[in-house]
Design an enzyme around this catalytic site. Sequence first.
Site, PDB file in Angstrom:
ATOM      1  N   VAL A   1      40.300  42.965  35.556  1.00 55.86           N
ATOM      2  CA  VAL A   1      41.665  43.483  35.525  1.00 55.86           C
ATOM      3  C   VAL A   1      42.448  42.812  36.653  1.00 55.86           C
ATOM      4  O   VAL A   1      42.024  42.831  37.809  1.00 55.86           O
ATOM      5  CB  VAL A   1      41.639  45.017  35.728  1.00 55.86           C
ATOM      6  N   CYS A   2      43.586  42.241  36.327  1.00 57.22           N
ATOM      7  CA  CYS A   2      44.374  41.525  37.345  1.00 57.22           C
ATOM      8  C   CYS A   2      44.915  42.488  38.403  1.00 57.22           C
ATOM      9  O   CYS A   2      45.576  43.482  38.070  1.00 57.22           O
ATOM     10  CB  CYS A   2      45.541  40.805  36.689  1.00 57.22           C
ATOM     11  N   ILE A   3      44.661  42.170  39.655  1.00 60.83           N
ATOM     12  CA  ILE A   3      45.041  43.090  40.738  1.00 60.83           C
ATOM     13  C   ILE A   3      46.555  43.201  40.889  1.00 60.83           C
ATOM     14  O   ILE A   3      47.085  44.298  41.089  1.00 60.83           O
ATOM     15  CB  ILE A   3      44.379  42.668  42.070  1.00 60.83           C
TER      16      ILE A   3
ATOM     17  N   ALA B   1      47.837  45.217  37.992  1.00 62.23           N
ATOM     18  CA  ALA B   1      47.318  46.580  38.065  1.00 62.23           C
ATOM     19  C   ALA B   1      48.054  47.390  39.128  1.00 62.23           C
ATOM     20  O   ALA B   1      48.430  48.542  38.900  1.00 62.23           O
ATOM     21  CB  ALA B   1      45.818  46.559  38.350  1.00 62.23           C
TER      22      ALA B   1
END
Lengths: 119, 130, 103
Positions: A77-79, A82
């Site tokens: 999941v892309c920080i 997110a």
Amino acid sequence: MKFSILIKQGPFTHQASDSAYHFTVAALASGHEIFRVFFYNDGVYNSNRLSEPQTDDRNLVSLWSKLAAEHEIDLVVCIAAAQRRGVKEEILEQGFRISGLGQLVEAGIEADRTIVFGD
Amino acid sequence: MEPWEEEEGPEVVKHFMYVNRRAPYGTIFAHECLEVVLISAAFEQDVSVAFMDDGVYQLKKNQDTTGIGMKNFSKTYRALDDYDVEKIYVEKESLDARGLTADDLIIPVEVVSTQAMRDLLGQQDVVISS
Amino acid sequence: MNRILHIVNKSPTDRRAFDTCFRMAKAEDSILLIEDGVYAAVANAGFASEVNKRLDDFSFYVLGPDVAARGLGDISLIDGIEVVDYKGFVDLVAENDVTQSWL
């Protein structure tokens, strides 16, 4: 062959995550390897374990989680995406991890094919 | 198997193209695509950024977002040069259809024909659309 | 030149993805219709004439599960568009050099 998947939409507004899921299942059944599934844009919502779809509907969050456990798929999941959407470690479903956008570029480098699902 | 498929490790250089077809602000896609492009510059790959259809609106100069309260990220396109992202292609047909020319854009770009854009697409190993 | 699998998931009567895909695809590329893109495969729809014009230029495929889901299983699809399942989708990705999704 090694595939990487990019998912750019959440599990409810658009079909993208469903399509990506069925593609991934079929790819594994055909003997291909999934190097990584990367969740970007609203795609980060696919990792939210607090989501509760109606019981007669599919639950993509848990479907991805189970598939990852069975086949050791790296769900990233892309920080950056997110953080701005309030998706944090404490609400991540099992099998997902939060990391940087570099993981998407690496996925493109390492895989033989990168397939984008989104809206 | 292609020759490059036998190679392993970080020395592999692939051709990445980021295809922008969405206008800014109405959706987040333009903004978040730009974030990916900036990160990708650190990986020493061959990076191209293409703008076509409404994506050309992303580069329109004189964007002023004070009235809508959103971050004006158009200035960030100027940073692409600092990140050594120099292959920036804009399809001429898309500009023409929107009454724009290269003079209307915030950064210098290479304006290319549809045929040239088609050829560029055919040279990529990874195409990330947004 | 790399052979491209173009993936279109937009209805031709809603968005412009098909116009751009047809403009950017080159001879020997393949085009796969998925999600709302499958409406472009309906034989009696107005857009069919646009697809028919390009049938000789590209190989067309449509994802069967998306056709069935939309109630199109009982109506005629354009001759020359091959119906594939998800395994066929995977095979197309493997057979082509690169994929481009016209989102």
